[in-house]
Design a protein around this motif. Sequence first.
Motif, mmCIF file in Angstrom:
data_model
loop_
_atom_site.group_PDB
_atom_site.id
_atom_site.type_symbol
_atom_site.label_atom_id
_atom_site.label_comp_id
_atom_site.label_asym_id
_atom_site.label_seq_id
_atom_site.Cartn_x
_atom_site.Cartn_y
_atom_site.Cartn_z
ATOM 1 N N GLU A 1 0.739 -1.584 -0.047
ATOM 2 C CA GLU A 1 0.177 -0.238 0.053
ATOM 3 C C GLU A 1 0.870 1.876 0.180
ATOM 4 O OE1 GLU A 1 -4.139 -1.811 2.389
ATOM 5 O OE2 GLU A 1 -2.080 -0.575 3.401
ATOM 6 N N LEU A 2 1.593 1.214 0.909
ATOM 7 C CA LEU A 2 3.124 2.494 0.491
ATOM 8 C C LEU A 2 3.283 3.120 -0.379
ATOM 9 C CD1 LEU A 2 3.240 4.372 3.011
ATOM 10 C CD2 LEU A 2 5.423 3.292 3.403
ATOM 11 N N ALA A 3 4.252 1.781 -1.143
ATOM 12 C CA ALA A 3 4.846 2.001 -2.964
ATOM 13 C C ALA A 3 3.863 2.075 -3.357
ATOM 14 C CB ALA A 3 5.200 0.329 -2.866
ATOM 15 N N ALA A 4 2.451 1.882 -3.237
ATOM 16 C CA ALA A 4 1.475 2.510 -4.199
ATOM 17 C C ALA A 4 1.133 3.647 -4.325
ATOM 18 C CB ALA A 4 0.156 1.345 -4.411
ATOM 19 N N GLY A 5 0.882 4.334 -2.678
ATOM 20 C CA GLY A 5 0.705 5.333 -2.882
ATOM 21 C C GLY A 5 -0.313 5.714 -2.170
ATOM 22 N N LYS A 6 -1.342 4.657 -1.711
ATOM 23 C CA LYS A 6 -1.750 4.886 -0.776
ATOM 24 C C LYS A 6 -2.092 5.904 0.051
ATOM 25 C CE LYS A 6 -5.887 1.958 1.175
ATOM 26 N NZ LYS A 6 -6.185 0.782 1.608
ATOM 27 N N ALA A 7 -1.004 5.620 1.237
ATOM 28 C CA ALA A 7 -0.972 7.461 1.799
ATOM 29 C C ALA A 7 -1.114 8.721 1.582
ATOM 30 C CB ALA A 7 0.569 7.093 2.620
ATOM 31 N N THR A 8 -0.939 8.234 0.544
ATOM 32 C CA THR A 8 -1.407 10.445 -0.493
ATOM 33 C C THR A 8 -2.961 10.114 -1.078
ATOM 34 O OG1 THR A 8 -0.089 10.181 -2.037
ATOM 35 C CG2 THR A 8 0.883 10.972 -0.228
ATOM 36 N N ASP A 9 -3.095 8.500 -1.543
ATOM 37 C CA ASP A 9 -4.872 8.533 -2.659
ATOM 38 C C ASP A 9 -5.626 9.377 -1.853
ATOM 39 O OD1 ASP A 9 -6.447 7.289 -3.765
ATOM 40 O OD2 ASP A 9 -7.248 5.766 -2.817
ATOM 41 N N GLU A 10 -6.351 9.852 -2.666
ATOM 42 C CA GLU A 10 -7.583 11.447 -2.433
ATOM 43 C C GLU A 10 -9.578 10.211 -2.416
ATOM 44 O OE1 GLU A 10 -7.100 14.278 -5.458
ATOM 45 O OE2 GLU A 10 -5.041 14.031 -5.976
ATOM 46 N N GLY A 11 -8.626 9.169 -2.920
ATOM 47 C CA GLY A 11 -10.325 8.242 -2.511
ATOM 48 C C GLY A 11 -11.512 9.299 -3.779
ATOM 49 N N ALA A 12 -12.745 9.128 -3.135
ATOM 50 C CA ALA A 12 -13.667 9.372 -4.589
ATOM 51 C C ALA A 12 -13.358 11.000 -4.275
ATOM 52 C CB ALA A 12 -15.062 8.819 -3.856
ATOM 53 N N PRO A 13 -14.362 11.331 -4.947
ATOM 54 C CA PRO A 13 -14.079 13.073 -5.126
ATOM 55 C C PRO A 13 -14.607 13.541 -4.102
ATOM 56 C CG PRO A 13 -14.777 12.322 -7.423
ATOM 57 C CD PRO A 13 -14.359 11.383 -6.390
ATOM 58 N N VAL A 14 -14.688 14.838 -3.527
ATOM 59 C CA VAL A 14 -15.406 15.226 -2.405
ATOM 60 C C VAL A 14 -15.633 16.921 -2.929
ATOM 61 C CG1 VAL A 14 -14.417 14.107 -0.529
ATOM 62 C CG2 VAL A 14 -13.603 16.283 -1.545
ATOM 63 N N PRO A 15 -16.633 17.548 -2.499
ATOM 64 C CA PRO A 15 -16.425 18.954 -2.771
ATOM 65 C C PRO A 15 -16.297 20.002 -3.183
ATOM 66 C CG PRO A 15 -18.747 18.125 -1.218
ATOM 67 C CD PRO A 15 -17.864 17.318 -1.295
ATOM 68 N N PHE A 16 -15.282 19.694 -1.999
ATOM 69 C CA PHE A 16 -13.959 20.781 -1.518
ATOM 70 C C PHE A 16 -12.088 20.435 -1.452
ATOM 71 C CE2 PHE A 16 -17.584 23.048 -0.153
ATOM 72 C CZ PHE A 16 -17.940 23.892 -1.136
ATOM 73 N N PRO A 17 -12.016 19.756 -2.891
ATOM 74 C CA PRO A 17 -10.759 18.702 -2.778
ATOM 75 C C PRO A 17 -9.387 19.656 -2.589
ATOM 76 C CG PRO A 17 -11.377 18.770 -4.762
ATOM 77 C CD PRO A 17 -12.300 19.184 -4.000
ATOM 78 N N PHE A 18 -9.754 20.552 -1.590
ATOM 79 C CA PHE A 18 -8.091 20.798 -1.059
ATOM 80 C C PHE A 18 -7.053 20.380 -1.087
ATOM 81 C CE2 PHE A 18 -10.805 21.670 2.355
ATOM 82 C CZ PHE A 18 -9.794 21.371 3.399
ATOM 83 N N LYS A 19 -5.322 20.623 -1.649
ATOM 84 C CA LYS A 19 -4.654 19.976 -1.040
ATOM 85 C C LYS A 19 -2.990 20.444 -0.435
ATOM 86 C CE LYS A 19 -4.957 16.717 -5.154
ATOM 87 N NZ LYS A 19 -4.285 16.460 -6.533
ATOM 88 N N SER A 20 -3.870 21.893 -0.573
ATOM 89 C CA SER A 20 -2.765 22.897 -0.071
ATOM 90 C C SER A 20 -3.582 23.658 0.931
ATOM 91 C CB SER A 20 -1.575 23.659 -0.810
ATOM 92 O OG SER A 20 -2.123 24.249 -2.074
ATOM 93 N N ALA A 21 -3.112 24.759 1.920
ATOM 94 C CA ALA A 21 -3.586 25.750 2.379
ATOM 95 C C ALA A 21 -4.234 27.319 0.870
ATOM 96 C CB ALA A 21 -2.449 26.654 3.281
ATOM 97 N N ALA A 22 -2.842 26.776 0.271
ATOM 98 C CA ALA A 22 -3.442 27.917 -1.133
ATOM 99 C C ALA A 22 -4.661 27.620 -0.836
ATOM 100 C CB ALA A 22 -2.355 28.584 -2.096
ATOM 101 N N GLU A 23 -4.882 26.321 -1.750
ATOM 102 C CA GLU A 23 -5.936 26.282 -2.578
ATOM 103 C C GLU A 23 -7.567 25.768 -1.594
ATOM 104 O OE1 GLU A 23 -4.466 22.637 -5.157
ATOM 105 O OE2 GLU A 23 -5.815 22.000 -3.985
ATOM 106 N N MET A 24 -6.939 25.595 -0.143
ATOM 107 C CA MET A 24 -7.792 26.093 0.613
ATOM 108 C C MET A 24 -8.505 27.389 0.888
ATOM 109 S SD MET A 24 -7.637 25.152 5.171
ATOM 110 C CE MET A 24 -6.918 26.208 4.884
ATOM 111 N N LEU A 25 -7.908 28.558 0.850
ATOM 112 C CA LEU A 25 -8.364 30.341 0.634
ATOM 113 C C LEU A 25 -8.796 30.460 -0.418
ATOM 114 C CD1 LEU A 25 -5.136 31.743 2.577
ATOM 115 C CD2 LEU A 25 -7.475 31.317 3.770
#
Length: 457
Positions: free
Chosen positions: A156-180
Amino acid sequence: MFLSVFDMFKVGIGPSSSHTMGPMVAAARFLDMMRASPFQFAGVRASLHGSLAFTGVGHATDRATILGLAGFVPDTYDHKKAEATLAHLANAHTLHPDGLPPLHFDPDEDLIFDYDTVLPGHANGMVLMATDAQGDVTLRQVFYSIGGGFVMTEEELAAGKATDEGAPVPFPFKSAAEMLDMSGMSGKSIAQMKRANEVARGGADQLASGTKRLWQVMNACIDRGLTTDGTLPGGLHVRRRAKDIHDKLMDERGMNLSAPHTINDWMSVYAMAVNEENAAGGQVVTAPTNGAAGVLPATLRYYLDHVPGASEAHVEDFLLTAAAIGGLVKYNASISGAEAGCQAEVGSAAAMAAAGLCAVMGGTPAQIENAAEIALEHHLGMTCDPVRGLVQVPCIERNGLGAIKAVSAASLALRGDGTHLVPLDACIETMRQTGVDMSEKYKETSLGGLAVNVPNC
């Protein structure tokens, strides 16, 4: 990017989310693999690596691994049943997990602290093995406890599951800049965006009941710590202090002679109460880890008990805002002391708590981001050097100071308009880089710092 509030805040047991809860969760997952396997098993073995080996005894990793292989999990942990299981194991050398035959396990032979072999995926690595009647290994799995109770297999770690985004959400911010940016475009607060994401995944009822339970467990942990005295386990003979400090604060309450800085003692004692409970193996909530579990509850308790106009109706907004910030830190850097030092644990907790407090005190999204940045910035470079590998010194007091910094950061941010020089994203990246550069001696191995300069007995 979506990381649920129930991922950031998990009900579990002390003293460590990565070293106690994680191995227990990994062992439970391994039992599920065994149940799904066509092989017939007669025994189990385990080896601990990296930080799990170096500070495993002090963090009760051996005990957690054994209990996990017996079928225990953190959120339903029963202390009396656990003690009975360990007592039976000492005599019979047999574990009896549900859905599997009796499994031979001798802790002296089948649980290995491997100080020499470093597993490549993460500093907290472990190998779980199942054996047949001849003692040959027929099932083997590498697990990594990556901080905050999160567990990944090596695949799972090698496949990048630790940063897997999963199913879409309304506000998928990945950074504080995107959040703002998303907040500005939508007109929603950080808590409102986080709430929309949570509802999209789990529903409004689950969110309401789940956050209510989280605060109940946090608050109950504070109350237990404020009313319990004695000496903490582990051999350092650290005396619980929260009850005595709280009793003195209560005696002074209402007197005109108290200095204004006494409010710092209230913040500290709430946090120390939680971390004394954690050190004793009690029930706590990862926030985002066990080692930093006192900062956020102390800040929230400070708000409810000491800030005029505070209301429990705002607890959910506090937790949602804090979880949004914690998710950014985990996604872009780390919340693991074994990976990046205590800046990743208490520093992250202070940033989360500062953001939550700023939000419930009327802060704008820009002020909230500023509060989180101030709190994290002034934990940069903090090492993780627990004396004797126990989550006691300097961890307990450190949580108290983390809560004070969180409140100060929120207050400073509320005095401004959100404009500031260092963006939160830059601070998070700096923390990541500092963690990479930090010597392994200062990453929860107890090989440097206070751990080697303070007598261990």
